[in-house]
Design a protein around this motif. Structure first.
Motif, PDB file in Angstrom:
ATOM      1  N   GLU A  35       0.343  -1.571  -0.115  1.00 20.83           N
ATOM      2  CA  GLU A  35       0.077  -0.330   0.124  1.00 20.83           C
ATOM      3  C   GLU A  35       0.725   1.047  -0.168  1.00 20.83           C
ATOM      4  O   GLU A  35       0.708   2.323  -1.316  1.00 20.83           O
ATOM      5  CB  GLU A  35      -1.174   0.199   1.221  1.00 20.83           C
ATOM      6  CG  GLU A  35      -2.061  -0.680   1.074  1.00 20.83           C
ATOM      7  CD  GLU A  35      -2.804  -0.798   2.323  1.00 20.83           C
ATOM      8  OE1 GLU A  35      -3.195  -0.011   3.046  1.00 20.83           O
ATOM      9  OE2 GLU A  35      -4.166  -2.082   2.720  1.00 20.83           O
ATOM     10  N   ARG A  36       2.192   0.720   1.109  1.00 23.68           N
ATOM     11  CA  ARG A  36       2.893   2.490   0.983  1.00 23.68           C
ATOM     12  C   ARG A  36       3.600   2.073  -0.549  1.00 23.68           C
ATOM     13  O   ARG A  36       3.760   3.506  -0.518  1.00 23.68           O
ATOM     14  CB  ARG A  36       3.755   2.383   1.795  1.00 23.68           C
ATOM     15  CG  ARG A  36       2.871   2.276   3.105  1.00 23.68           C
ATOM     16  CD  ARG A  36       3.870   2.748   4.415  1.00 23.68           C
ATOM     17  NE  ARG A  36       3.169   2.588   5.648  1.00 23.68           N
ATOM     18  CZ  ARG A  36       2.394   3.706   5.576  1.00 23.68           C
ATOM     19  NH1 ARG A  36       1.915   4.373   5.533  1.00 23.68           N
ATOM     20  NH2 ARG A  36       1.500   2.745   7.346  1.00 23.68           N
ATOM     21  N   VAL A  41       4.251   5.152  -6.445  1.00 24.67           N
ATOM     22  CA  VAL A  41       4.197   5.165  -7.054  1.00 24.67           C
ATOM     23  C   VAL A  41       3.314   6.368  -7.792  1.00 24.67           C
ATOM     24  O   VAL A  41       3.580   6.683  -8.672  1.00 24.67           O
ATOM     25  CB  VAL A  41       3.792   3.809  -7.929  1.00 24.67           C
ATOM     26  CG1 VAL A  41       3.548   3.927  -8.967  1.00 24.67           C
ATOM     27  CG2 VAL A  41       5.003   2.850  -7.189  1.00 24.67           C
ATOM     28  N   GLN A  42       2.366   7.044  -7.325  1.00 23.42           N
ATOM     29  CA  GLN A  42       1.497   8.061  -7.363  1.00 23.42           C
ATOM     30  C   GLN A  42       2.105   8.734  -7.194  1.00 23.42           C
ATOM     31  O   GLN A  42       1.886   9.876  -8.033  1.00 23.42           O
ATOM     32  CB  GLN A  42      -0.314   7.592  -6.877  1.00 23.42           C
ATOM     33  CG  GLN A  42      -0.847   5.960  -6.821  1.00 23.42           C
ATOM     34  CD  GLN A  42      -1.578   6.735  -8.091  1.00 23.42           C
ATOM     35  OE1 GLN A  42      -1.532   7.128  -8.874  1.00 23.42           O
ATOM     36  NE2 GLN A  42      -1.627   5.194  -8.814  1.00 23.42           N
ATOM     37  N   ALA A  72      11.084   6.429  -2.055  1.00 20.82           N
ATOM     38  CA  ALA A  72      10.200   5.515  -1.287  1.00 20.82           C
ATOM     39  C   ALA A  72      12.083   5.327  -0.188  1.00 20.82           C
ATOM     40  O   ALA A  72      11.393   5.095   1.313  1.00 20.82           O
ATOM     41  CB  ALA A  72      10.902   4.375  -2.093  1.00 20.82           C
ATOM     42  N   ILE A  73      12.821   5.937  -1.038  1.00 21.26           N
ATOM     43  CA  ILE A  73      13.873   6.090   0.514  1.00 21.26           C
ATOM     44  C   ILE A  73      13.605   7.375   1.195  1.00 21.26           C
ATOM     45  O   ILE A  73      13.031   6.629   2.529  1.00 21.26           O
ATOM     46  CB  ILE A  73      15.367   6.371  -0.407  1.00 21.26           C
ATOM     47  CG1 ILE A  73      15.814   5.036  -0.843  1.00 21.26           C
ATOM     48  CG2 ILE A  73      15.945   7.449   1.223  1.00 21.26           C
ATOM     49  CD1 ILE A  73      17.032   5.833  -1.655  1.00 21.26           C
ATOM     50  N   ASP A  74      12.721   7.898   0.588  1.00 20.42           N
ATOM     51  CA  ASP A  74      12.296   9.700   1.928  1.00 20.42           C
ATOM     52  C   ASP A  74      11.077   8.824   2.496  1.00 20.42           C
ATOM     53  O   ASP A  74      11.146   9.499   3.642  1.00 20.42           O
ATOM     54  CB  ASP A  74      11.838  10.017   0.290  1.00 20.42           C
ATOM     55  CG  ASP A  74      12.781  11.411   0.255  1.00 20.42           C
ATOM     56  OD1 ASP A  74      14.063  11.368   1.257  1.00 20.42           O
ATOM     57  OD2 ASP A  74      12.573  11.732  -0.487  1.00 20.42           O
ATOM     58  N   HIS A  75      10.061   8.533   2.151  1.00 22.64           N
ATOM     59  CA  HIS A  75       9.379   7.704   3.209  1.00 22.64           C
ATOM     60  C   HIS A  75       9.635   6.632   4.136  1.00 22.64           C
ATOM     61  O   HIS A  75       9.258   6.719   5.127  1.00 22.64           O
ATOM     62  CB  HIS A  75       8.007   7.017   1.692  1.00 22.64           C
ATOM     63  CG  HIS A  75       7.358   6.404   2.472  1.00 22.64           C
ATOM     64  ND1 HIS A  75       5.952   7.366   2.994  1.00 22.64           N
ATOM     65  CD2 HIS A  75       5.822   5.432   2.934  1.00 22.64           C
ATOM     66  CE1 HIS A  75       4.960   6.635   3.671  1.00 22.64           C
ATOM     67  NE2 HIS A  75       5.436   5.595   3.493  1.00 22.64           N
ATOM     68  N   HIS A 140      -2.073   7.141   1.929  1.00 16.69           N
ATOM     69  CA  HIS A 140      -2.350   8.810   1.103  1.00 16.69           C
ATOM     70  C   HIS A 140      -3.365   9.054   0.159  1.00 16.69           C
ATOM     71  O   HIS A 140      -3.225  10.004   0.184  1.00 16.69           O
ATOM     72  CB  HIS A 140      -0.967   9.204   0.644  1.00 16.69           C
ATOM     73  CG  HIS A 140       0.086   9.424   1.228  1.00 16.69           C
ATOM     74  ND1 HIS A 140       1.223   8.032   1.732  1.00 16.69           N
ATOM     75  CD2 HIS A 140       0.673   9.875   2.675  1.00 16.69           C
ATOM     76  CE1 HIS A 140       1.810   8.704   2.913  1.00 16.69           C
ATOM     77  NE2 HIS A 140       1.436  10.366   3.290  1.00 16.69           N
ATOM     78  N   ARG A 141      -3.042   7.595  -0.934  1.00 17.31           N
ATOM     79  CA  ARG A 141      -4.147   7.440  -1.538  1.00 17.31           C
ATOM     80  C   ARG A 141      -5.960   7.643  -0.838  1.00 17.31           C
ATOM     81  O   ARG A 141      -6.892   8.439  -1.611  1.00 17.31           O
ATOM     82  CB  ARG A 141      -4.158   6.918  -2.424  1.00 17.31           C
ATOM     83  CG  ARG A 141      -5.679   6.122  -3.298  1.00 17.31           C
ATOM     84  CD  ARG A 141      -5.930   7.381  -4.405  1.00 17.31           C
ATOM     85  NE  ARG A 141      -4.899   8.092  -5.450  1.00 17.31           N
ATOM     86  CZ  ARG A 141      -4.342   8.549  -6.051  1.00 17.31           C
ATOM     87  NH1 ARG A 141      -4.847   9.651  -5.999  1.00 17.31           N
ATOM     88  NH2 ARG A 141      -2.852   9.063  -6.646  1.00 17.31           N
TER      89      ARG A 141
END
Length: 169
Positions: A35-36, A41-42, A72-75, A140-141
């Motif tokens: 999900e994350r 990607v979005q 992804a790294i930031d997240h 987030h979506r």
């Protein structure tokens, strides 16, 4: 040859759709959560479409992969930071037991009061986004759909609320 905005957007859309699964895998390898990964990607797609100079990108697929990887790294870093700030259990299911010391309970209660006061000072939308994400486990979506905002804005509001709470502590 420089493509028109419409042609470039259509080419980007086609490239994104055709390679979405591979982009998800790149994010999943870093995050370990589908999900994350989908949120990342979005966000990458939104980021590249909002760029002013995006049409000058010669290899949009390679650029998309790089954006996904960086986001992804930031997240991942943000999740690690938040888990250190708010505890290991990201979904809020870890409830303190009564076996703790009275001092621990008093400290935890004070921290909870500080966070509650900090949240009360936030704008309603920022507070709602934070609650949906941290308490109810929305992606987030899902937040974007619920409140009629972009996933990027949801991400920004979550980050602002988290920083506000951290500063309160």
């Amino acid at each position: 040859m420089m493509l028109s905005v419409e042609e470039w957007t259509q080419e980007l859309d086609t490239t994104f759709i055709a390679n979405r699964t591979q982009l998800l895998r790149v994010a999943y390898k870093i995050l370990g959560d589908w999900e994350r990964s989908d949120d990342v990607v979005q966000d990458a797609y939104i980021k590249i479409t909002e760029m002013e100079a995006a049409q000058k990108v010669r290899q949009p697929l390679a650029y998309l992969f790089q954006i996904v990887r960086n986001l992804a790294i930031d997240h991942y870093r943000r999740v690690v930071f938040e888990s250190e700030l708010f505890g290991v259990d990201e979904e809020g299911l870890q409830v303190p037991t009564l076996a703790g010391t009275p001092e621990t309970h008093a400290i935890n209660r004070q921290h909870l009061e500080l966070v509650a006061e900090a949240l009360a000072k936030l704008p309603d939308r920022t507070k709602r986004v934070f609650e949906l994400y941290r308490i109810h486990g929305y992606t987030h979506r899902m937040i974007a759909d619920e409140l009629g905002i972009s996933p990027s804005l949801a991400n920004i509001l979550i980050h602002e609320a988290t920083n506000h709470c951290r500063n309160a502590l």
